[in-house]
Design a protein around this motif. Sequence first.
Motif, PDB file in Angstrom:
ATOM      1  N   ILE A  84      18.815  -1.685  22.721  1.00 45.83           N
ATOM      2  CA  ILE A  84      17.657  -1.310  21.912  1.00 45.83           C
ATOM      3  C   ILE A  84      18.030   0.015  21.278  1.00 45.83           C
ATOM      4  O   ILE A  84      18.075   1.043  21.951  1.00 45.83           O
ATOM      5  CB  ILE A  84      16.405  -1.164  22.784  1.00 45.83           C
ATOM      6  CG1 ILE A  84      16.117  -2.498  23.466  1.00 45.83           C
ATOM      7  CG2 ILE A  84      15.212  -0.700  21.955  1.00 45.83           C
ATOM      8  CD1 ILE A  84      15.082  -2.431  24.548  1.00 45.83           C
ATOM      9  N   VAL A  85      18.332  -0.029  19.986  1.00 47.64           N
ATOM     10  CA  VAL A  85      18.949   1.133  19.343  1.00 47.64           C
ATOM     11  C   VAL A  85      18.092   2.384  19.517  1.00 47.64           C
ATOM     12  O   VAL A  85      16.867   2.313  19.522  1.00 47.64           O
ATOM     13  CB  VAL A  85      19.225   0.886  17.850  1.00 47.64           C
ATOM     14  CG1 VAL A  85      20.300  -0.168  17.693  1.00 47.64           C
ATOM     15  CG2 VAL A  85      17.958   0.477  17.122  1.00 47.64           C
ATOM     16  N   GLN A  86      18.748   3.516  19.669  1.00 46.62           N
ATOM     17  CA  GLN A  86      18.069   4.781  19.913  1.00 46.62           C
ATOM     18  C   GLN A  86      18.504   5.831  18.890  1.00 46.62           C
ATOM     19  O   GLN A  86      19.142   6.807  19.239  1.00 46.62           O
ATOM     20  CB  GLN A  86      18.426   5.322  21.306  1.00 46.62           C
ATOM     21  CG  GLN A  86      18.263   4.359  22.442  1.00 46.62           C
ATOM     22  CD  GLN A  86      16.858   4.364  23.003  1.00 46.62           C
ATOM     23  OE1 GLN A  86      16.060   5.212  22.622  1.00 46.62           O
ATOM     24  NE2 GLN A  86      16.552   3.439  23.874  1.00 46.62           N
ATOM     25  N   THR A 136      18.672  -0.629   8.079  1.00 46.08           N
ATOM     26  CA  THR A 136      18.411  -2.004   8.509  1.00 46.08           C
ATOM     27  C   THR A 136      18.883  -2.165   9.955  1.00 46.08           C
ATOM     28  O   THR A 136      19.529  -1.286  10.504  1.00 46.08           O
ATOM     29  CB  THR A 136      19.212  -2.997   7.656  1.00 46.08           C
ATOM     30  OG1 THR A 136      20.596  -2.676   7.834  1.00 46.08           O
ATOM     31  CG2 THR A 136      18.843  -2.893   6.190  1.00 46.08           C
ATOM     32  N   VAL A 137      18.561  -3.313  10.557  1.00 50.66           N
ATOM     33  CA  VAL A 137      19.012  -3.568  11.933  1.00 50.66           C
ATOM     34  C   VAL A 137      20.530  -3.439  12.024  1.00 50.66           C
ATOM     35  O   VAL A 137      21.063  -2.774  12.912  1.00 50.66           O
ATOM     36  CB  VAL A 137      18.582  -4.982  12.394  1.00 50.66           C
ATOM     37  CG1 VAL A 137      19.125  -5.269  13.775  1.00 50.66           C
ATOM     38  CG2 VAL A 137      17.070  -5.098  12.386  1.00 50.66           C
ATOM     39  N   LYS A 141      22.802  -0.724  14.256  1.00 53.78           N
ATOM     40  CA  LYS A 141      23.844  -1.105  15.206  1.00 53.78           C
ATOM     41  C   LYS A 141      25.139  -0.362  14.888  1.00 53.78           C
ATOM     42  O   LYS A 141      25.834   0.121  15.772  1.00 53.78           O
ATOM     43  CB  LYS A 141      24.092  -2.611  15.141  1.00 53.78           C
ATOM     44  CG  LYS A 141      22.927  -3.435  15.644  1.00 53.78           C
ATOM     45  CD  LYS A 141      22.911  -3.480  17.167  1.00 53.78           C
ATOM     46  CE  LYS A 141      21.768  -4.357  17.657  1.00 53.78           C
ATOM     47  NZ  LYS A 141      21.653  -4.349  19.115  1.00 53.78           N
ATOM     48  N   ARG A 142      25.435  -0.286  13.608  1.00 54.30           N
ATOM     49  CA  ARG A 142      26.628   0.451  13.201  1.00 54.30           C
ATOM     50  C   ARG A 142      26.514   1.914  13.585  1.00 54.30           C
ATOM     51  O   ARG A 142      27.482   2.552  14.005  1.00 54.30           O
ATOM     52  CB  ARG A 142      26.821   0.379  11.688  1.00 54.30           C
ATOM     53  CG  ARG A 142      27.278  -0.944  11.167  1.00 54.30           C
ATOM     54  CD  ARG A 142      27.221  -0.902   9.639  1.00 54.30           C
ATOM     55  NE  ARG A 142      27.136  -2.235   9.072  1.00 54.30           N
ATOM     56  CZ  ARG A 142      28.209  -2.955   8.737  1.00 54.30           C
ATOM     57  NH1 ARG A 142      29.396  -2.461   8.909  1.00 54.30           N
ATOM     58  NH2 ARG A 142      28.054  -4.149   8.230  1.00 54.30           N
ATOM     59  N   LEU A 143      25.313   2.451  13.424  1.00 54.05           N
ATOM     60  CA  LEU A 143      25.094   3.857  13.750  1.00 54.05           C
ATOM     61  C   LEU A 143      25.313   4.109  15.238  1.00 54.05           C
ATOM     62  O   LEU A 143      25.919   5.105  15.642  1.00 54.05           O
ATOM     63  CB  LEU A 143      23.682   4.278  13.333  1.00 54.05           C
ATOM     64  CG  LEU A 143      23.319   5.739  13.628  1.00 54.05           C
ATOM     65  CD1 LEU A 143      24.312   6.699  12.989  1.00 54.05           C
ATOM     66  CD2 LEU A 143      21.909   6.057  13.141  1.00 54.05           C
ATOM     67  N   GLY A 164      22.195  -9.230  15.505  1.00 48.64           N
ATOM     68  CA  GLY A 164      21.447  -8.881  14.305  1.00 48.64           C
ATOM     69  C   GLY A 164      22.318  -8.781  13.057  1.00 48.64           C
ATOM     70  O   GLY A 164      21.814  -8.580  11.961  1.00 48.64           O
ATOM     71  N   LEU A 165      23.630  -8.869  13.236  1.00 44.46           N
ATOM     72  CA  LEU A 165      24.512  -8.840  12.065  1.00 44.46           C
ATOM     73  C   LEU A 165      24.729 -10.266  11.564  1.00 44.46           C
ATOM     74  O   LEU A 165      24.774 -11.215  12.362  1.00 44.46           O
ATOM     75  CB  LEU A 165      25.873  -8.217  12.435  1.00 44.46           C
ATOM     76  CG  LEU A 165      25.999  -6.703  12.296  1.00 44.46           C
ATOM     77  CD1 LEU A 165      25.027  -6.003  13.223  1.00 44.46           C
ATOM     78  CD2 LEU A 165      27.407  -6.237  12.584  1.00 44.46           C
ATOM     79  N   ASN A 166      24.856 -10.412  10.241  1.00 40.29           N
ATOM     80  CA  ASN A 166      25.116 -11.756   9.728  1.00 40.29           C
ATOM     81  C   ASN A 166      26.615 -12.048   9.806  1.00 40.29           C
ATOM     82  O   ASN A 166      27.420 -11.138  10.018  1.00 40.29           O
ATOM     83  CB  ASN A 166      24.546 -11.922   8.311  1.00 40.29           C
ATOM     84  CG  ASN A 166      25.258 -11.037   7.307  1.00 40.29           C
ATOM     85  OD1 ASN A 166      26.480 -10.874   7.367  1.00 40.29           O
ATOM     86  ND2 ASN A 166      24.510 -10.462   6.389  1.00 40.29           N
TER      87      ASN A 166
END
Lengths: 248, 330
Positions: A84-86, A136-137, A141-143, A164-166
């Motif tokens: 769960i990104v923070q 974006t989601v 995630k990249r961050l 969540g990545l395409n």
Amino acid sequence: MLSVDGLTKRFSGLVAVDDASLAAPEGRITGLIGPNGAGKTTLFAMAAGFLTPDAGTVTFAGEDVTAEPPHLRARRGMARTFQIVQPFAGLTVRENIAVGAHLHHPSRAEAMERADAIGKRVGLAKDLDRAAAGLTVAGRKRLELARALATQPKLLLLDEVLAGLNPSEIRDILPVIRAIRDEGVTILMIEHIMQAVMNLCEHVYVLAQGKMIAEGPPIEVSRDPQVVEAYLGHGAAARMQAAGGADA
Amino acid sequence: MSARDLLLPLIAVLVLAGLAFSGLSGTLLNLLIFMMIISLAAQGWNILGGFGGLSSFGHAAFFGTGAYTTLILQTSLGVNAWAGLVAGVLLGAAVGAGIGFLSFRSGLKGSYFALITLAFAEVLRIASNSAPITGGAAGILLPLDYGFLNLQFDDRRWFALIAILFVGAALALTRWLERSRFGAYLIAIRENEQAAQALGVDVFRVKLGAITLSAGCTALAGVLYAQNYLFVDAHVAYGPWISIEALFAAIVGGLGTMFGPLVGAVALLGLGEITKMVSGGVPGVDLLVFGAILILTVAFVPGGLMSLRQRLTGRRRPRGETALRSEEGA
Ligand SMILES: Nc1ncnc2c1ncn2[C@@H]1O[C@H](COP(=O)(O)OP(=O)(O)OP(=O)(O)O)[C@@H](O)[C@H]1O
Ligand SMILES: [Mg+2]
């Protein structure tokens, strides 16, 4: 690099992780898979020091770190991402990554420079000046990955960074992860996307209902009947249901 | 931090000093001095509340410690006012470190932290109202004795100048926060404590450092207050009024910004004074104005007055806003 032995975590009655052990050898990408709620994230949290295990030990680079708080483990070279990104929501992407870079770069200017370079590397080049809250989601995630990377870790614990990545975004990020490994960073990753696991990991562990039920090369593990039952059983059941629904 | 970073604080000091020496009437000069004192208190509050997202309701604990320390040292030990000032700041900072140690050790945040600071300040107020060392309910009077070493000036413009220089120093300190690793860590903690920990930030130590700096700065405001009015009692020193004004000025001006507390102090006290004049001095009417301004700010300019300028120039700077939001959410 990392080994956890006999880790156990109970949440008021529920045994989330039950006497689980695994090892992430230096310079490799090791996978941790398992159905939803298996206890993977809980295991990570104990490895990184965010949860105290009820039993078991965590050894990092030959030292017992079971009792160490997370920031000291980070200083030893352990970096984790959050499923769960923070993000630091009010800061820009560059400032977010710079917080990680500060671990080894006290100077603000240097940390910002490192942040730029790492942001570009994970594909956030055009978002560097944006507020993290506006990503974006996939961007978030990249961050997560970029911030962890900025601490110049020896070990990266990646918790579903591909979720969540395409498919095309996944194709872009796989080589990045492999390149990180090639630089000598040990990686332990939780991942649901089997294509990525097959592609990246030399060795995977399978956790189901808190217990480690199998380990080995991804191909072998995916054929293990115990794994198919515990892990893929979920998907199979869903597929059967869907097929039944289509028939009716 | 480079010399260029000090340019804005320097300009602010020059403008304010120019104002002090522009032939203001006695009343206006007094107002300017009071604005500087409140600004300093708010600048201190801003370090912890604005940058660290730890809102305190009890900065009076530090303000009062500064005020009492210098007056007690001067009246009973004959220490000179400058040494009293240094001691006041150090003791105020120490009280901050002590409160921080206790609260952050036990992981207090949000409203719990706010209430615990308020409780500490109230305990100090009640204790100082009866303890002999603080002069009990009568308070402490500092005899009038002009001289640089006594930090008392016949020509009050000099006192204004000294207060302005300290405000400038606090601006520079804030600038340093914006440019340093310590500041980046503090902001990171405000935005997401867990994520900060994962990146190697020692959350406890950074918070402790922040409350110590914050308390020292607000204690300096207390020292100047005592020095300006040559008097302190329990209500003035440790009463909730100063905790509230410090917090109001910082929020109205713009949390986590360099100029926010100064702008907020000037705006609040300026408007308060105007209201008092217009209304013919109805008691408490300035407090009513403060409350109204705070409500309007939170409702319409959550980033504070400083964010208005950024809105006009089109620069995005979400920090103050998120600080306010995280405070509500905590
Ligand atoms: N803090 C907590 N308190 C109580 N129960 C928890 C807590 N954290 C996790 N759990 C429970 O522990 C079990 C394991 O959760 P965990 O998040 O580790 O699973 P996971 O394998 O990461 O699942 P997913 O694939 O969905 O991310 C779940 O049943 C979850 O509800
Ligand atoms: Mg999980």
